[in-house]
Motif scaffolding. Structure first.
Motif, PDB file in Angstrom:
ATOM      1  N   GLN A 190       0.816  -1.226   0.000  1.00 39.10           N
ATOM      2  CA  GLN A 190       0.000   0.000   0.000  1.00 39.10           C
ATOM      3  C   GLN A 190       0.847   1.272   0.000  1.00 39.10           C
ATOM      4  OE1 GLN A 190      -2.655  -1.609  -1.129  1.00 39.10           O
ATOM      5  NE2 GLN A 190      -3.976  -0.195  -0.020  1.00 39.10           N
ATOM      6  N   ARG A 191       2.164   1.115  -0.132  1.00 37.14           N
ATOM      7  CA  ARG A 191       3.040   2.290  -0.245  1.00 37.14           C
ATOM      8  C   ARG A 191       3.851   2.250  -1.535  1.00 37.14           C
ATOM      9  NH1 ARG A 191       6.189   2.713   5.365  1.00 37.14           N
ATOM     10  NH2 ARG A 191       6.262   0.442   5.153  1.00 37.14           N
ATOM     11  N   MET A 192       3.892   1.098  -2.191  1.00 39.58           N
ATOM     12  CA  MET A 192       4.577   0.939  -3.476  1.00 39.58           C
ATOM     13  C   MET A 192       3.525   0.572  -4.514  1.00 39.58           C
ATOM     14  SD  MET A 192       7.886  -1.451  -4.249  1.00 39.58           S
ATOM     15  CE  MET A 192       8.881  -1.236  -5.730  1.00 39.58           C
ATOM     16  N   LEU A 193       3.573   1.245  -5.645  1.00 36.89           N
ATOM     17  CA  LEU A 193       2.493   1.174  -6.621  1.00 36.89           C
ATOM     18  C   LEU A 193       2.138  -0.250  -7.014  1.00 36.89           C
ATOM     19  CD1 LEU A 193       0.791   3.296  -8.180  1.00 36.89           C
ATOM     20  CD2 LEU A 193       2.397   3.036 -10.067  1.00 36.89           C
ATOM     21  N   ALA A 239       4.737  16.984  -4.297  1.00 39.94           N
ATOM     22  CA  ALA A 239       3.412  16.592  -4.768  1.00 39.94           C
ATOM     23  C   ALA A 239       2.521  16.187  -3.597  1.00 39.94           C
ATOM     24  CB  ALA A 239       3.525  15.439  -5.757  1.00 39.94           C
ATOM     25  N   ARG A 240       1.243  16.381  -3.781  1.00 42.83           N
ATOM     26  CA  ARG A 240       0.275  16.035  -2.736  1.00 42.83           C
ATOM     27  C   ARG A 240      -0.690  14.987  -3.266  1.00 42.83           C
ATOM     28  NH1 ARG A 240       1.056  19.884   1.173  1.00 42.83           N
ATOM     29  NH2 ARG A 240      -0.735  19.137   2.361  1.00 42.83           N
ATOM     30  N   ARG A 241      -1.048  14.073  -2.396  1.00 42.48           N
ATOM     31  CA  ARG A 241      -2.010  13.024  -2.713  1.00 42.48           C
ATOM     32  C   ARG A 241      -3.144  13.072  -1.715  1.00 42.48           C
ATOM     33  NH1 ARG A 241      -0.996   7.214  -0.298  1.00 42.48           N
ATOM     34  NH2 ARG A 241      -3.199   7.618   0.010  1.00 42.48           N
ATOM     35  N   ALA A 242      -4.272  12.455  -2.069  1.00 44.60           N
ATOM     36  CA  ALA A 242      -5.389  12.390  -1.133  1.00 44.60           C
ATOM     37  C   ALA A 242      -4.949  11.656   0.127  1.00 44.60           C
ATOM     38  CB  ALA A 242      -6.567  11.679  -1.787  1.00 44.60           C
ATOM     39  N   SER A 243      -5.385  12.123   1.244  1.00 36.84           N
ATOM     40  CA  SER A 243      -4.986  11.521   2.514  1.00 36.84           C
ATOM     41  C   SER A 243      -6.033  10.531   2.998  1.00 36.84           C
ATOM     42  CB  SER A 243      -4.770  12.620   3.568  1.00 36.84           C
ATOM     43  OG  SER A 243      -6.012  13.068   4.066  1.00 36.84           O
ATOM     44  N   GLU A 244      -5.748   9.976   4.164  1.00 36.64           N
ATOM     45  CA  GLU A 244      -6.678   9.029   4.765  1.00 36.64           C
ATOM     46  C   GLU A 244      -7.911   9.735   5.328  1.00 36.64           C
ATOM     47  OE1 GLU A 244      -2.812   7.436   4.149  1.00 36.64           O
ATOM     48  OE2 GLU A 244      -3.441   9.252   5.213  1.00 36.64           O
ATOM     49  N   VAL A 245      -7.824  11.047   5.465  1.00 33.51           N
ATOM     50  CA  VAL A 245      -8.967  11.845   5.932  1.00 33.51           C
ATOM     51  C   VAL A 245      -9.714  12.365   4.713  1.00 33.51           C
ATOM     52  CG1 VAL A 245      -9.701  13.847   7.270  1.00 33.51           C
ATOM     53  CG2 VAL A 245      -7.693  12.518   7.999  1.00 33.51           C
ATOM     54  N   PRO A 246     -10.974  12.006   4.533  1.00 29.84           N
ATOM     55  CA  PRO A 246     -11.720  12.432   3.345  1.00 29.84           C
ATOM     56  C   PRO A 246     -11.665  13.950   3.149  1.00 29.84           C
ATOM     57  CG  PRO A 246     -12.984  10.809   4.568  1.00 29.84           C
ATOM     58  CD  PRO A 246     -11.795  11.161   5.431  1.00 29.84           C
ATOM     59  N   GLU A 277      -9.099  15.779   2.436  1.00 31.49           N
ATOM     60  CA  GLU A 277      -7.807  16.395   2.740  1.00 31.49           C
ATOM     61  C   GLU A 277      -6.701  15.783   1.886  1.00 31.49           C
ATOM     62  OE1 GLU A 277      -6.846  16.385   6.857  1.00 31.49           O
ATOM     63  OE2 GLU A 277      -8.713  17.354   7.488  1.00 31.49           O
ATOM     64  N   GLU A 278      -5.608  16.527   1.741  1.00 28.83           N
ATOM     65  CA  GLU A 278      -4.452  16.054   1.005  1.00 28.83           C
ATOM     66  C   GLU A 278      -3.219  16.079   1.901  1.00 28.83           C
ATOM     67  OE1 GLU A 278      -4.138  18.556  -2.451  1.00 28.83           O
ATOM     68  OE2 GLU A 278      -5.291  17.133  -3.662  1.00 28.83           O
ATOM     69  N   ARG A 279      -2.209  15.321   1.524  1.00 29.14           N
ATOM     70  CA  ARG A 279      -0.949  15.319   2.272  1.00 29.14           C
ATOM     71  C   ARG A 279       0.197  15.080   1.313  1.00 29.14           C
ATOM     72  NH1 ARG A 279       1.135  10.261   2.465  1.00 29.14           N
ATOM     73  NH2 ARG A 279      -0.227   8.428   2.593  1.00 29.14           N
ATOM     74  N   LEU A 280       1.415  15.403   1.758  1.00 30.74           N
ATOM     75  CA  LEU A 280       2.606  15.076   0.998  1.00 30.74           C
ATOM     76  C   LEU A 280       2.855  13.568   1.020  1.00 30.74           C
ATOM     77  CD1 LEU A 280       5.009  17.850   2.364  1.00 30.74           C
ATOM     78  CD2 LEU A 280       3.891  17.829   0.125  1.00 30.74           C
ATOM     79  N   LEU A 281       3.528  13.065   0.005  1.00 33.85           N
ATOM     80  CA  LEU A 281       3.955  11.673   0.055  1.00 33.85           C
ATOM     81  C   LEU A 281       4.976  11.505   1.176  1.00 33.85           C
ATOM     82  CD1 LEU A 281       2.689  11.700  -2.833  1.00 33.85           C
ATOM     83  CD2 LEU A 281       4.491  10.115  -3.505  1.00 33.85           C
ATOM     84  N   THR A 282       4.926  10.372   1.851  1.00 35.01           N
ATOM     85  CA  THR A 282       5.932  10.084   2.877  1.00 35.01           C
ATOM     86  C   THR A 282       7.264   9.767   2.213  1.00 35.01           C
ATOM     87  OG1 THR A 282       5.489   7.702   2.927  1.00 35.01           O
ATOM     88  CG2 THR A 282       4.120   9.105   4.348  1.00 35.01           C
TER      89      THR A 282
END
Length: 405
Positions: A84-87, A212-219, A221-226
């Protein structure tokens, strides 16, 4: 009449090293296309060999998961660490979010830059090959994708040779210890690079991904990639870009050497002929031999009952020779049309680097036609021992240049 069932062991990698697996896959397509395959040291798995069944499983990402591993023989602990962290080992929604970020780097807006890079590198590589004359073509085939992906990822020029070598070791090392160690070195390399470039305003690949920002676990909201998401997927991009094009380039050249009439026609076919030849080379060589999925629920495929938790392998190499999909599939025809091969997978997991691989193969064929009168085999081709990423690892040839006008 009693059906004689041959002994089939798709985990026998020596069969792939000898290039002798084709009859087994043909028998399965004809007689047992959804085949339960026992394992000497494992729980067994389903082997799917027909195009339609394989395409259906690729399309059903809810019923067949990638997050538990995408190849036979993978280390379960290693898969769990990147799941779930690698495509390539993720399912939606994480797969969707990660692919959206990464695909921007290989999307239409980046095509002009990528094409310029590919043309420049292909010219440099073929200059060297033609001057050398007698060569192991794999040494040339390795350079093209490695130089291109390193340039596309803005990696330091002095690191390119080492990255190509360590990537090869990660997939073709003599044992799992060496392969795992090589993967670990690549992860450490990108970890250092992320730490150097995170937070900067650079226009290089890693810096852009880090911003870059991706959708986060919070509906909503967005976050940076770890850091881990960046590191794991940089490794995936580097490995995927190197392996497919290398094997397809070498395999395509061998196919043309063995079929001089196809080479003669291709030389006069123009750009449309090159585009068609790229697709046939991809169908013919199919470096990604199989992909693994895990059933998340009970299902029926081809009249067989698949239970939740069972592993299902999709044999792309068989789908590309399916008689119900391709006319005379065991013939190499550079102008084959239609050609709906499944070399890059299908559905949501269609290979991120498919566009780049096609550009590279087209550039290689263009340079080959422009510079070479003919290629001659100078020894016995050899293949690697893998049922996952497969192709030639030794191709001794002589490239006879065109005479100056």
């Amino acid at each position: 009449m009693t059906l004689i069932v041959p002994t089939i062991d798709l985990t026998d990698e020596s069969m792939f090293e000898r290039n002798e697996f084709w009859p087994a896959l043909a028998w399965l397509r004809e007689n047992d296309p959804v085949h339960w395959h026992e394992e000497a040291d494992g729980p067994g798995f389903w082997a799917l060999t027909r195009y339609a069944d394989i395409a259906a499983v690729y399309a059903d990402h809810e019923g067949f998961s990638s997050r538990y591993g995408m190849r036979l023989g993978s280390n379960a602990d290693a898969v769990a660490a990147v799941s779930q962290r690698m495509l390539i080992v993720s399912d939606p929604p994480d797969h969707t979010h990660l692919k959206r970020v990464l695909s921007r780097e290989f999307g239409p807006s980046e095509l002009p830059r990528l094409e310029r890079t590919v043309r420049r590198v292909a010219a440099e590589v073929m200059d060297e090959a033609v001057v050398t004359g007698d060569i192991d073509f794999l040494e040339i085939a390795k350079l093209l994708p490695n130089y291109v992906v390193c340039a596309a990822m803005d990696l330091p020029r002095e690191d390119w040779a080492w990255l190509g070598q360590i990537t090869t070791e990660a997939f073709e090392g003599e044992d799992e210890v060496r392969r795992s160690g090589a993967h670990g070195e690549i992860f450490l390399y990108f970890e250092d690079l992320v730490h150097q470039r995170r937070g900067g305003d650079g226009d290089d690949f890693v810096s852009r991904i880090a911003r870059a920002r991706r959708a986060s676990e919070v509906p909503g909201e967005e976050r940076l990639l770890t850091d881990e998401e960046i590191i794991f997927n940089c490794n995936g991009v580097l490995a995927g870009a190197n392996e497919t094009t290398r094997y397809s380039t070498a395999g395509g050249l061998l196919a043309l050497i063995e079929r001089p009439e196809q080479w003669a026609r291709l030389r006069t076919a123009g750009p449309e002929g090159i585009a068609a030849a790229v697709e046939e080379i991809l169908r013919w060589t199919v470096p990604g031999v199989h992909a693994l999925r895990t059933a998340t629920r009970n299902a029926e495929i081809g009249g067989k009952q698949i239970r939740a938790g069972e592993r299902v392998t999709l044999w792309n190499v068989s789908a590309n020779r399916d008689e119900s999909m391709f006319d005379a599939p065991d013939e190499f025809r550079f102008d084959r049309s239609p050609n709906r091969h499944i070399t890059f997978g299908a559905g949501r997991h269609l290979c991120l680097g498919a566009r780049l691989a096609r550009i590279e193969l087209a550039a290689f064929l263009t340079e080959l036609i422009d510079r070479v009168d003919r290629a001659e085999l100078r020894g016995t081709p050899r293949y690697n021992a893998s049922n996952f990423t497969w192709g030639l690892n030794h191709l001794p040839v002589r490239l006879v240049p065109k005479r100056a006008a």
